[in-house]
Design an enzyme around this catalytic site. Structure first.
Site, PDB file in Angstrom:
ATOM      1  N   PRO A  11       0.793  -1.226   0.000  1.00  0.00           N
ATOM      2  CA  PRO A  11       0.000   0.000   0.000  1.00  0.00           C
ATOM      3  C   PRO A  11       0.825   1.275   0.000  1.00  0.00           C
ATOM      4  CG  PRO A  11      -0.159  -1.130   2.118  1.00  0.00           C
ATOM      5  CD  PRO A  11       0.521  -2.071   1.159  1.00  0.00           C
ATOM      6  N   ARG A  19       5.376  12.046  -3.188  1.00  0.00           N
ATOM      7  CA  ARG A  19       5.238  12.615  -1.845  1.00  0.00           C
ATOM      8  C   ARG A  19       6.428  12.153  -0.995  1.00  0.00           C
ATOM      9  NH1 ARG A  19       0.191  13.633   0.272  1.00  0.00           N
ATOM     10  NH2 ARG A  19       1.434  14.515   1.947  1.00  0.00           N
ATOM     11  N   TYR A  24      11.565   8.732   0.922  1.00  0.00           N
ATOM     12  CA  TYR A  24      11.524   7.680  -0.097  1.00  0.00           C
ATOM     13  C   TYR A  24      12.227   8.027  -1.411  1.00  0.00           C
ATOM     14  CZ  TYR A  24       8.090   5.799   3.162  1.00  0.00           C
ATOM     15  OH  TYR A  24       7.466   5.322   4.291  1.00  0.00           O
ATOM     16  N   ASN A  75       8.093  -5.699  -1.168  1.00  0.00           N
ATOM     17  CA  ASN A  75       8.037  -4.571  -0.240  1.00  0.00           C
ATOM     18  C   ASN A  75       6.573  -4.485   0.192  1.00  0.00           C
ATOM     19  OD1 ASN A  75       7.878  -2.225   1.173  1.00  0.00           O
ATOM     20  ND2 ASN A  75       9.062  -0.997  -0.281  1.00  0.00           N
ATOM     21  N   ALA A  78       3.200  -0.924   4.686  1.00  0.00           N
ATOM     22  CA  ALA A  78       2.793  -0.982   6.093  1.00  0.00           C
ATOM     23  C   ALA A  78       2.264  -2.366   6.496  1.00  0.00           C
ATOM     24  CB  ALA A  78       1.748   0.095   6.376  1.00  0.00           C
ATOM     25  N   HIS A  81       4.202  -4.697   8.964  1.00  0.00           N
ATOM     26  CA  HIS A  81       4.145  -4.604  10.422  1.00  0.00           C
ATOM     27  C   HIS A  81       2.838  -5.131  11.002  1.00  0.00           C
ATOM     28  CE1 HIS A  81       7.414  -2.030   9.244  1.00  0.00           C
ATOM     29  NE2 HIS A  81       6.588  -1.163   8.685  1.00  0.00           N
ATOM     30  N   ASP A  88       1.521 -15.869   6.287  1.00  0.00           N
ATOM     31  CA  ASP A  88       1.001 -17.225   6.035  1.00  0.00           C
ATOM     32  C   ASP A  88       1.092 -17.573   4.548  1.00  0.00           C
ATOM     33  OD1 ASP A  88       0.441 -17.600   8.707  1.00  0.00           O
ATOM     34  OD2 ASP A  88      -1.711 -17.216   8.528  1.00  0.00           O
ATOM     35  N   GLU A  99      12.813  -9.493   1.238  1.00  0.00           N
ATOM     36  CA  GLU A  99      12.001  -8.359   1.697  1.00  0.00           C
ATOM     37  C   GLU A  99      12.792  -7.074   1.463  1.00  0.00           C
ATOM     38  OE1 GLU A  99      11.052  -8.928   5.834  1.00  0.00           O
ATOM     39  OE2 GLU A  99      10.299  -6.872   6.092  1.00  0.00           O
ATOM     40  N   HIS A 101      12.802  -2.780   1.952  1.00  0.00           N
ATOM     41  CA  HIS A 101      12.255  -1.511   2.435  1.00  0.00           C
ATOM     42  C   HIS A 101      13.149  -0.392   1.942  1.00  0.00           C
ATOM     43  CE1 HIS A 101       9.344  -3.547   4.800  1.00  0.00           C
ATOM     44  NE2 HIS A 101      10.296  -4.345   5.238  1.00  0.00           N
ATOM     45  N   ILE A 102      12.529   0.601   1.340  1.00  0.00           N
ATOM     46  CA  ILE A 102      13.287   1.727   0.790  1.00  0.00           C
ATOM     47  C   ILE A 102      13.967   2.493   1.925  1.00  0.00           C
ATOM     48  CG2 ILE A 102      13.052   3.894  -0.501  1.00  0.00           C
ATOM     49  CD1 ILE A 102      10.509   2.488  -1.815  1.00  0.00           C
ATOM     50  N   SER A 103      13.219   2.740   2.981  1.00  0.00           N
ATOM     51  CA  SER A 103      13.756   3.463   4.141  1.00  0.00           C
ATOM     52  C   SER A 103      14.356   2.466   5.131  1.00  0.00           C
ATOM     53  CB  SER A 103      12.646   4.269   4.815  1.00  0.00           C
ATOM     54  OG  SER A 103      11.653   3.400   5.350  1.00  0.00           O
ATOM     55  N   ARG A 108      13.369   4.393  12.280  1.00  0.00           N
ATOM     56  CA  ARG A 108      12.097   5.115  12.302  1.00  0.00           C
ATOM     57  C   ARG A 108      11.283   4.726  13.551  1.00  0.00           C
ATOM     58  NH1 ARG A 108       9.438   4.843   6.496  1.00  0.00           N
ATOM     59  NH2 ARG A 108       8.212   6.539   7.434  1.00  0.00           N
ATOM     60  N   ARG A 112       7.597   0.310  13.350  1.00  0.00           N
ATOM     61  CA  ARG A 112       8.147  -0.202  12.075  1.00  0.00           C
ATOM     62  C   ARG A 112       9.303  -1.181  12.304  1.00  0.00           C
ATOM     63  NH1 ARG A 112       5.730   3.302   8.232  1.00  0.00           N
ATOM     64  NH2 ARG A 112       5.402   5.371   9.112  1.00  0.00           N
TER      65      ARG A 112
HETATM   66  O1  CA2 Z   1      10.558   1.837   3.594  1.00  0.00           O
HETATM   67  C1  CA2 Z   1       9.714   1.167   3.009  1.00  0.00           C
HETATM   68  O2  CA2 Z   1       9.858   0.744   1.860  1.00  0.00           O
HETATM   69  C2  CA2 Z   1       8.375   0.886   3.692  1.00  0.00           C
HETATM   70  O3  CA2 Z   1       7.987  -0.435   3.367  1.00  0.00           O
HETATM   71  C3  CA2 Z   1       7.398   1.887   3.103  1.00  0.00           C
HETATM   72  C4  CA2 Z   1       6.024   1.852   3.769  1.00  0.00           C
HETATM   73  C5  CA2 Z   1       6.154   1.927   5.292  1.00  0.00           C
HETATM   74  O4  CA2 Z   1       4.872   1.775   5.877  1.00  0.00           O
HETATM   75  C6  CA2 Z   1       7.087   0.871   5.825  1.00  0.00           C
HETATM   76  O5  CA2 Z   1       7.185   1.019   7.217  1.00  0.00           O
HETATM   77  C7  CA2 Z   1       8.459   1.005   5.208  1.00  0.00           C
HETATM   78  C8  CA2 Z   1       5.179   3.029   3.299  1.00  0.00           C
HETATM   79  C9  CA2 Z   1       5.023   3.112   1.826  1.00  0.00           C
HETATM   80  C10 CA2 Z   1       4.441   4.449   1.513  1.00  0.00           C
HETATM   81  O6  CA2 Z   1       5.124   4.945   0.397  1.00  0.00           O
HETATM   82  C11 CA2 Z   1       4.976   6.266   0.123  1.00  0.00           C
HETATM   83  C12 CA2 Z   1       5.818   6.755  -0.821  1.00  0.00           C
HETATM   84  C13 CA2 Z   1       5.757   8.079  -1.155  1.00  0.00           C
HETATM   85  C14 CA2 Z   1       4.829   8.915  -0.535  1.00  0.00           C
HETATM   86  C15 CA2 Z   1       3.988   8.404   0.416  1.00  0.00           C
HETATM   87  C16 CA2 Z   1       4.061   7.067   0.752  1.00  0.00           C
END
Ligand code: CA2
Length: 145
Positions: A11, A19, A24, A75, A78, A81, A88, A99, A101-103, A108, A112
């Protein structure tokens, strides 16, 4: 022979590059898809690149991957978590799972820091920006050959 790898995105990742660039970066999900296709072709991997905001859709793709794919890069956004259901589904997949994660989720908020998906993942990339997908793909190529 070319092997198929599912690259699944959860998601809000459709907003990538549009954004919160401070977290990101500026690349869009289309850019990430193009980079995966380019590197994949060098590695003998075809990437089936998908994004959904719906947990059930991601689970259906993981089930589909059981028949279709040699490996999964995911990826889960959210859902990482929160989703025992995605864990499953991944547990029912026999191939390698990485797996991404960009960040750096560990730098954080504490919610997370826990990942259900990590209980299944063979490897985790976090905090390498969108390059994490490329690194996961290179590792995937080594393990599925
Ligand atoms: O760091 C990641 O890739 C995450 O999986 C990104 C998720 C976050 O909930 C995870 O904790 C870490 C959020 C994806 C939302 O991506 C956006 C990108 C640009 C603007 C807004 C949201």
């Amino acid at each position: 022979m070319t092997k198929l790898v599912y690259v699944l995105n959860g998601p809000n990742l459709n907003l990538l590059g549009k954004r919160q660039p401070e977290i990101y970066g500026y690349d869009t999900l289309k850019d990430v898809e193009a980079d995966c296709a380019k590197l994949g072709s060098k590695l003998g991997i075809e990437c089936q690149f998908k994004q959904s905001n719906h947990e059930g859709q991601i689970i259906d793709w993981i089930h589909e991957a059981r028949q279709e794919a040699a490996g999964i890069i995911i990826n889960p956004g959210a859902f990482t978590h929160t989703s025992v259901a995605i864990l499953d589904a991944l547990n029912a997949f026999d191939g390698p799972v990485f797996e991404v994660h960009i960040s750096n989720v560990h730098k954080r908020e504490s919610f997370r820091h826990h990942s259900y998906v990590s209980l299944r993942a063979d490897g985790v990339m976090a905090g390498f920006g969108v390059e994490g997908y490329q690194l996961a793909l290179r590792r995937m190529a080594s393990v599925i050959k």
